[in-house]
Design an enzyme around this catalytic site. Structure first.
Site, short mmCIF file in Angstrom:
data_model
loop_
_atom_site.label_atom_id
_atom_site.label_comp_id
_atom_site.label_asym_id
_atom_site.label_seq_id
_atom_site.Cartn_x
_atom_site.Cartn_y
_atom_site.Cartn_z
N GLU A 41 0.83 -1.20 0.00
CA GLU A 41 0.00 0.00 0.00
C GLU A 41 0.88 1.26 0.00
O GLU A 41 1.86 1.34 0.73
CB GLU A 41 -0.89 -0.04 1.25
CG GLU A 41 -1.84 1.12 1.42
CD GLU A 41 -2.73 0.96 2.65
OE1 GLU A 41 -3.61 1.81 2.86
OE2 GLU A 41 -2.55 -0.03 3.40
N LYS A 110 -9.39 2.56 -2.35
CA LYS A 110 -9.71 1.91 -1.07
C LYS A 110 -11.07 2.36 -0.57
O LYS A 110 -11.34 3.56 -0.43
CB LYS A 110 -8.62 2.24 -0.05
CG LYS A 110 -8.70 1.45 1.24
CD LYS A 110 -7.47 1.75 2.11
CE LYS A 110 -7.42 0.88 3.36
NZ LYS A 110 -6.18 1.14 4.14
N CYS A 144 -5.57 -3.42 1.92
CA CYS A 144 -5.40 -3.53 3.38
C CYS A 144 -6.70 -3.80 4.14
O CYS A 144 -7.23 -4.89 4.11
CB CYS A 144 -4.69 -2.27 3.90
SG CYS A 144 -3.97 -2.47 5.56
#
Length: 262
Positions: A41, A110, A144
């Protein structure tokens, strides 16, 4: 498809240095026969760089994307990299997949932001399933914290994702996510998951490494330690098909019972 996981925090704050690190890793990955290289990330800029995020954020088709496309085509492998994406005045925490010929295949923002740090610097994305075809596999993108929501991963499974790429910045004391949760997600959704972490101290965060590529049988095909390293594992379409036949979770679902989930 042999997949290379680049466990590294790069050089936080320096896009130019991180492109050099990526270029070197791409060369080593290609020499080992990898068709895909995945970074953590926010690899392009660094994660814990505070207000510098906004200044370093780039469009999905920006200069760094062009540089990474050149790296991918020169070494002959696809690259998925984490970066801060700018669209006008809005900044997203994103991952982009570029093919071995330099084509931009997919870009994901995200959807689940973790903690005050991310909510202060990013806007959440709104598209939960982003996919692309790569070397005979349907590849999905996630970042994540997203993988910790079972609904997110199940949506990918129902959409046909074979290999889910999850660049991450997993920090202490949550290492059980890499050690336990990711292999379970792979098993319950019958897919491969490449979970690729940062490592070491960065600002206030201690990243735990432990990058893994987990198979549909819940077994880690590769497992990094807690240092910078490049690890490899194969995502095998034939093994995946056999596993899905033996473990028919997706066929045996009863969606009519799950209305309370939404």
């Amino acid at each position: 498809m042999r997949t290379a996981l680049l466990q590294s925090s790069g050089r936080p704050g320096s896009v130019a240095e991180n492109l050099k690190v990526l270029d070197g890793a791409a060369g080593r990955a290609a020499a080992a026969g990898a068709g895909l290289l995945v970074t953590p990330e926010m690899f392009l800029t660094g994660y814990a760089i505070g207000d510098a995020i906004a200044g370093l954020a780039e469009p999905a088709a920006g200069g760094s994307a062009d540089a990474i496309a050149e790296i991918a085509s020169r070494h002959g492998l696809a690259i998925a990299y984490g970066y801060p994406e700018r669209e006008g005045e809005t900044v997203f925490n994103s991952v982009q997949l570029i093919s071995a010929d330099g084509t931009r295949l997919a870009n994901y923002r995200k959807t689940h932001l973790f903690g005050c740090f991310e909510r202060d610097h990013f806007t959440p994305g709104e598209q939960p399933v982003v996919q692309a075809g790569l070397n005979g596999l349907t590849v999905g993108l996630m970042i994540c914290y997203d993988v910790e929501f079972p609904e997110n991963v199940r949506a990918h499974a129902l959409a046909g994702t074979d290999l889910l790429l999850v660049p991450t910045a997993q920090m202490h004391p949550f290492q059980f996510v890499a050690e336990n949760l990711v292999p379970v997600r792979a098993f319950e959704n019958q897919m491969y998951i490449a979970y690729v972490n940062r490592v070491g101290q960065e600002g206030e965060f201690e990243f735990v490494g432990l990058s893994t590529l987990a198979g549909p049988d819940g077994i880690a095909r590769a497992r990094a330690g807690r240092v910078e390293e490049l690890v490899f594992a194969d995502a095998d379409a034939a093994h995946l098909a056999a596993s899905r036949e033996a473990n028919p979770y997706l066929k045996d679902r009863r969606p009519g019972l799950y209305g309370s989930l939404v």
